[in-house]
Scaffold this active site. Structure first.
Site, mmCIF file in Angstrom:
data_model
loop_
_atom_site.group_PDB
_atom_site.id
_atom_site.type_symbol
_atom_site.label_atom_id
_atom_site.label_comp_id
_atom_site.label_asym_id
_atom_site.label_seq_id
_atom_site.Cartn_x
_atom_site.Cartn_y
_atom_site.Cartn_z
ATOM 1 C CE LYS A 215 -1.627 2.796 2.980
ATOM 2 N NZ LYS A 215 -1.607 4.039 2.161
ATOM 3 N N GLY B 256 -4.819 3.147 -1.269
ATOM 4 C CA GLY B 256 -5.771 3.450 -0.208
ATOM 5 C C GLY B 256 -5.165 4.369 0.819
ATOM 6 C CG ASP B 257 -7.823 6.408 3.472
ATOM 7 O OD1 ASP B 257 -8.022 5.235 3.862
ATOM 8 O OD2 ASP B 257 -8.739 7.249 3.383
ATOM 9 N N GLY B 258 -4.676 5.479 5.098
ATOM 10 C CA GLY B 258 -4.331 4.755 6.308
ATOM 11 C C GLY B 258 -5.526 4.225 7.063
ATOM 12 C CB VAL C 38 -6.015 0.136 2.079
ATOM 13 C CG1 VAL C 38 -5.039 -0.999 1.761
ATOM 14 C CG2 VAL C 38 -7.095 0.200 1.005
ATOM 15 C CD GLU D 132 12.713 4.891 8.747
ATOM 16 O OE1 GLU D 132 12.928 5.704 9.690
ATOM 17 O OE2 GLU D 132 12.413 5.233 7.605
ATOM 18 C CB CYS E 92 12.741 10.205 8.683
ATOM 19 S SG CYS E 92 13.491 8.825 7.803
ATOM 20 C CD GLU F 85 10.017 13.704 11.291
ATOM 21 O OE1 GLU F 85 10.915 13.140 10.650
ATOM 22 O OE2 GLU F 85 8.965 13.129 11.632
#
Length: 478
Positions: free
Chosen positions: A174, A205-207, A210, A249, A282, A382
């Site tokens: 995804k 899809g989105d979090g 999906v 991660e 990151c 962040e």
């Protein structure tokens, strides 16, 4: 307008069972450039079922067969490098030259490194010198859900798909719905390379949709996720009921310890690293801690680098930085820049708003704050944009204390001409990675952090082992 409404499931491109359409936005223009479909629960279940059905045969293949597939993927990936660069530049705003070299190149580098690591990989190894008849066998975890971010699309797809294939896992990818075009092209590459049906599947899809279904699905054995710490926590909780293996991660807030003997090049290198990819990495060293005798000079160097950094469309050739990926990211960065000003940090370069010559697109001014105090939002959070915070320190102990005072622990950096000091600090800094004096990690090193940065170990043999379970066997006879 590009139409990419299908999913790759069980070796075929198929229509959704009824998902909703979503526009992909070109961050350089703020205009829709493509349309995809967000998958449904039924779409996700179909992909997982295909992966589950393919697992028994794929996990039993000879390692040489899996290696041959990955070598074909690399060959096709390199042939389609220009197509991949164009897709990445369009979907997430990497300047086209950066997309061709660093973005596409990251995928090439990781695939080749996995090939090299796999050629030396032993699936059955002695447990140790004191256990002559005990062996450890490494076996594929099962069906893996791979959830990847938008900021370095092929870097993360390669770090998950390739070791999963080599390990003998089957999978459902995804990609980020913000930047899905490059992953759909990658699916074409895997298909052309001849992956057996069901081994590799892709559902957009989105979090919440999906992503959540994959994280809770009873037939998914492992989730490998790269993204925000907030989302990583949610995935961990969602996966807990089914006791999946979860590899994360996550975010970072890297500290770059610059000592007075490091020199101007170290500062310049650090600032450029922060601004690279428009600050959307990151592992960016966004907190520059400078030894006080060198502090004023370092701030001036940072100002000069920021003011010399050009900002322009991702579709334009050149060494400039492009936009950030979305309106949401742009507004978040603007809000944090404003908080730095309000909390009393000294604005040295950049600041709120777009560059003066750009009135459209999610462009952020390369920004440097000096006299930042530990605890300010720009020092703690962040930002994921081209924003650098500079803080002074007087001693090693103070520098280590500031550097470690964060929820994150991905990458820290040390700049000094004193080798003993560098090695000493590398052990004291709480992070999964420490980079010293601009020397990048070698191909056999992993990428991964500690604390709220997650504890994944991606790359090389470490990355392959993430997709394997270890089995202890006694009474083994040669």
């Amino acid at each position: 307008m590009i139409e990419k409404r299908q999913f790759y499931i069980d070796g075929k491109w198929i229509d959704s069972s009824g998902g909703t359409a979503l526009d992909v936005i070109d961050p350089s223009t703020e205009e829709a450039c493509a349309t995809i479909v967000l998958g449904t629960t039924a779409d996700t279940d179909k992909a997982v079922a295909a992966a589950k059905a393919a697992f028994a045969s794929w996990s039993a293949t000879e390692p040489s067969e899996r290696l041959a597939l990955v070598k074909r993927i690399l060959e096709i990936y390199q042939r389609r490098a220009d197509d991949m660069a164009a897709a990445i530049s369009l979907e997430m705003g990497a300047p086209i030259d950066l997309a061709r070299t660093s973005q596409v190149g990251a995928g090439t580098w990781h695939i080749q490194n996995f090939i090299d690591a796999f050629e030396e990989f032993e699936f059955v190894r002695p447990a140790g010198n004191r256990s002559p008849q005990s062996m450890v066998a490494y076996e594929p975890v099962g069906v893996a859900a791979l959830i990847t971010p938008w900021n370095w699309p092929m870097n993360q797809v390669a770090l998950k798909v390739i070791p999963a294939l080599l390990a003998g896992c089957t999978m459902v990818l995804k990609p980020s719905e913000i930047a899905p075009l490059s992953s759909m092209l990658f699916a074409e590459i895997v298909d052309e390379a001849g992956a057996p049906a069901g081994v590799f599947n892709l559902v957009n899809g989105d979090g919440l949709g999906v992503g959540t279904r994959l994280s809770t699905h009873p037939d998914v054995d492992m989730v490998s996720f790269t993204g925000s710490t907030r989302a990583g926590i949610a995935i961990t909780k969602a996966a807990a009921d089914s006791l999946k293996k979860v590899c994360l991660e996550l975010g970072g807030k890297g500290a770059n310890l610059v000592f007075a003997d490091a020199g101007a090049k170290a500062v310049e290198r650090g600032v450029k690293h922060v601004f690279n990819n428009s600050g959307q990495s990151c592992n960016a060293p966004t907190r520059m801690l400078v030894e006080r005798p060198f502090y004023d000079e370092a701030v001036e160097i940072a100002r000069q680098v920021a003011e010399a950094t050009q900002v322009a469309s991702a579709h334009q050739a050149g060494p400039h930085i492009g936009p950030v990926v979305s309106a949401t990211q742009f507004e978040k960065i603007q809000e944090l820049i404003s908080s730095g000003i309000e909390e009393g940090a000294r604005l040295v370069a950049g600041g709120p708003g777009r560059p003066s010559d750009l009135n459209r697109g999610y462009f952020v001014r390369p920004t440097v704050f000096a006299d930042v105090v530990p605890g300010m939002r720009i020092e703690k959070e962040e930002i994921f944009g081209p924003v650098l915070s500079i803080l002074p320190f007087d001693s090693e102990d103070e520098a280590v204390s500031i550097a470690n005072d964060t929820q994150y622990g991905l990458t820290n950096y040390v700049q000094t001409g004193d080798d003993g000091r560098a090695n000493r600090l590398a052990r004291r800094l709480r992070a999964g990675m420490v980079e010293m004096n601009g020397k990048s990690r070698g191909p056999q090193a992993f990428f991964g952090g500690v604390k709220a940065s997650g504890r994944a170990r991606e790359g090389g043999h470490w990355g392959i082992e993430e997709f394997l379970d270890a089995k202890a066997i006694s009474g083994w006879t040669a």
